[in-house]
Write a protein that holds these residues in place. Structure first.
Motif, PDB file in Angstrom:
ATOM      1  N   PRO A 107       0.826  -1.205   0.000  1.00 29.79           N
ATOM      2  CA  PRO A 107       0.000   0.000   0.000  1.00 29.79           C
ATOM      3  C   PRO A 107       0.858   1.252   0.000  1.00 29.79           C
ATOM      4  N   GLY A 108       0.218   2.389  -0.137  1.00 25.74           N
ATOM      5  CA  GLY A 108       0.912   3.662   0.024  1.00 25.74           C
ATOM      6  C   GLY A 108       1.144   4.429  -1.253  1.00 25.74           C
ATOM      7  N   ASP A 109       1.242   3.708  -2.402  1.00 28.02           N
ATOM      8  CA  ASP A 109       1.461   4.393  -3.681  1.00 28.02           C
ATOM      9  C   ASP A 109       2.707   5.264  -3.694  1.00 28.02           C
ATOM     10  N   THR A 110       3.730   4.849  -2.991  1.00 29.31           N
ATOM     11  CA  THR A 110       5.011   5.539  -3.092  1.00 29.31           C
ATOM     12  C   THR A 110       5.659   5.187  -4.415  1.00 29.31           C
ATOM     13  N   THR A 111       6.225   6.205  -5.066  1.00 29.74           N
ATOM     14  CA  THR A 111       6.860   5.974  -6.357  1.00 29.74           C
ATOM     15  C   THR A 111       8.379   6.084  -6.231  1.00 29.74           C
ATOM     16  N   ASN A 112       9.059   5.260  -6.993  1.00 27.21           N
ATOM     17  CA  ASN A 112      10.514   5.269  -7.032  1.00 27.21           C
ATOM     18  C   ASN A 112      10.968   5.150  -8.478  1.00 27.21           C
ATOM     19  N   TYR A 113      12.083   5.807  -8.791  1.00 29.53           N
ATOM     20  CA  TYR A 113      12.562   5.844 -10.162  1.00 29.53           C
ATOM     21  C   TYR A 113      14.064   5.576 -10.210  1.00 29.53           C
ATOM     22  N   ALA A 114      14.484   4.991 -11.314  1.00 29.14           N
ATOM     23  CA  ALA A 114      15.910   4.919 -11.581  1.00 29.14           C
ATOM     24  C   ALA A 114      16.427   6.338 -11.792  1.00 29.14           C
ATOM     25  N   ASP A 115      17.667   6.563 -11.425  1.00 26.51           N
ATOM     26  CA  ASP A 115      18.215   7.928 -11.462  1.00 26.51           C
ATOM     27  C   ASP A 115      18.072   8.583 -12.828  1.00 26.51           C
ATOM     28  N   SER A 116      18.305   7.846 -13.885  1.00 25.72           N
ATOM     29  CA  SER A 116      18.275   8.438 -15.225  1.00 25.72           C
ATOM     30  C   SER A 116      16.858   8.790 -15.690  1.00 25.72           C
ATOM     31  N   MET A 117      15.850   8.323 -14.980  1.00 18.89           N
ATOM     32  CA  MET A 117      14.463   8.588 -15.349  1.00 18.89           C
ATOM     33  C   MET A 117      13.807   9.654 -14.467  1.00 18.89           C
ATOM     34  N   LYS A 118      14.446   9.984 -13.361  1.00 19.27           N
ATOM     35  CA  LYS A 118      13.848  10.957 -12.448  1.00 19.27           C
ATOM     36  C   LYS A 118      13.622  12.288 -13.135  1.00 19.27           C
ATOM     37  N   GLY A 119      12.426  12.833 -12.956  1.00 15.44           N
ATOM     38  CA  GLY A 119      12.094  14.112 -13.564  1.00 15.44           C
ATOM     39  C   GLY A 119      11.590  14.005 -14.986  1.00 15.44           C
ATOM     40  N   ARG A 120      11.754  12.843 -15.613  1.00 19.53           N
ATOM     41  CA  ARG A 120      11.277  12.662 -16.985  1.00 19.53           C
ATOM     42  C   ARG A 120      10.131  11.660 -17.074  1.00 19.53           C
ATOM     43  N   PHE A 121      10.147  10.649 -16.231  1.00 20.59           N
ATOM     44  CA  PHE A 121       9.130   9.598 -16.267  1.00 20.59           C
ATOM     45  C   PHE A 121       8.238   9.682 -15.030  1.00 20.59           C
ATOM     46  N   THR A 122       6.976   9.320 -15.215  1.00 17.50           N
ATOM     47  CA  THR A 122       6.034   9.288 -14.101  1.00 17.50           C
ATOM     48  C   THR A 122       5.211   8.014 -14.160  1.00 17.50           C
TER      49      THR A 122
ATOM     50  N   ASN B 198      -6.906   2.630 -10.396  1.00 15.06           N
ATOM     51  CA  ASN B 198      -7.514   1.416  -9.848  1.00 15.06           C
ATOM     52  C   ASN B 198      -8.881   1.123 -10.482  1.00 15.06           C
ATOM     53  N   THR B 199      -9.568   2.157 -10.936  1.00 16.21           N
ATOM     54  CA  THR B 199     -10.882   1.927 -11.556  1.00 16.21           C
ATOM     55  C   THR B 199     -10.742   1.193 -12.887  1.00 16.21           C
ATOM     56  N   LYS B 200      -9.595   1.392 -13.539  1.00 20.24           N
ATOM     57  CA  LYS B 200      -9.350   0.723 -14.817  1.00 20.24           C
ATOM     58  C   LYS B 200      -8.427  -0.487 -14.667  1.00 20.24           C
ATOM     59  N   ASN B 201      -7.957  -0.705 -13.429  1.00 18.64           N
ATOM     60  CA  ASN B 201      -7.014  -1.793 -13.163  1.00 18.64           C
ATOM     61  C   ASN B 201      -5.812  -1.710 -14.106  1.00 18.64           C
ATOM     62  N   THR B 202      -5.303  -0.505 -14.254  1.00 15.03           N
ATOM     63  CA  THR B 202      -4.259  -0.211 -15.234  1.00 15.03           C
ATOM     64  C   THR B 202      -3.169   0.645 -14.604  1.00 15.03           C
ATOM     65  N   VAL B 203      -1.939   0.398 -15.040  1.00 15.95           N
ATOM     66  CA  VAL B 203      -0.798   1.197 -14.620  1.00 15.95           C
ATOM     67  C   VAL B 203      -0.242   1.919 -15.841  1.00 15.95           C
ATOM     68  N   PHE B 204       0.246   3.128 -15.629  1.00 21.35           N
ATOM     69  CA  PHE B 204       0.743   3.943 -16.723  1.00 21.35           C
ATOM     70  C   PHE B 204       2.194   4.344 -16.480  1.00 21.35           C
ATOM     71  N   LEU B 205       2.872   4.635 -17.574  1.00 19.38           N
ATOM     72  CA  LEU B 205       4.198   5.234 -17.495  1.00 19.38           C
ATOM     73  C   LEU B 205       4.220   6.395 -18.488  1.00 19.38           C
ATOM     74  N   GLN B 206       4.205   7.605 -17.964  1.00 19.71           N
ATOM     75  CA  GLN B 206       4.308   8.802 -18.794  1.00 19.71           C
ATOM     76  C   GLN B 206       5.780   9.115 -18.964  1.00 19.71           C
ATOM     77  N   MET B 207       6.211   9.177 -20.213  1.00 18.01           N
ATOM     78  CA  MET B 207       7.620   9.419 -20.506  1.00 18.01           C
ATOM     79  C   MET B 207       7.751  10.712 -21.296  1.00 18.01           C
ATOM     80  N   THR B 208       8.582  11.613 -20.837  1.00 15.41           N
ATOM     81  CA  THR B 208       8.813  12.877 -21.514  1.00 15.41           C
ATOM     82  C   THR B 208      10.307  13.066 -21.758  1.00 15.41           C
TER      83      THR B 208
END
Length: 116
Positions: free
Chosen positions: A54-69, A74-84
């Motif tokens: 639980p908690g929905d804490t997010t963690n990122y690899a260093d090279s992705m921090k600030g660019r990926f989210t 939960n309503t769609k039972n789906t996970v996303f990765l926004q990449m910029t």
């Protein structure tokens, strides 16, 4: 039947954005730690991002921090990765993973190619 299906990959120019989706069935994503991994040709699979449960804490690899989210709907039972601000070195097959205790599920991946 447990299934993870990734989508949203494709060809994008450097500096562009993509949003990957991971649709789950057979289990509830809100009860699992959900992650995105990637594997480039000739390289080992690497962790991109994780959202915990639980908690929905997010963690990122260093090279992705600030660019990926990473996020979870939960309503769609789906996970996303926004990449910029995508770079050619982000080119890889991106995989979705679900983990809870000894359970670990994987999708088949979606190709992301960053090239001009």
């Amino acid at each position: 039947q447990v299934q993870l299906v990734e989508s949203g990959g494709g060809l994008v120019q450097p500096g562009g954005s993509l949003r990957l989706s991971c649709a789950a069935s057979g289990f509830t994503v809100s009860n699992y730690a959900m992650s995105w991994y990637r594997q480039a040709p000739g390289k080992e699979r690497e962790l991109v991002a994780t959202i915990t449960s639980p908690g929905d804490t997010t963690n990122y690899a260093d090279s992705m921090k600030g660019r990926f989210t990473i996020s979870r709907d939960n309503t769609k039972n789906t996970v996303f990765l926004q990449m910029t601000s995508l770079k050619p070195e982000d080119t890889a097959v991106y995989y979705c993973s679900a983990k809870r205790a000894i359970l670990n599920y994987w999708g088949r991946g979606t190709q992301v190619t960053v090239s001009s």
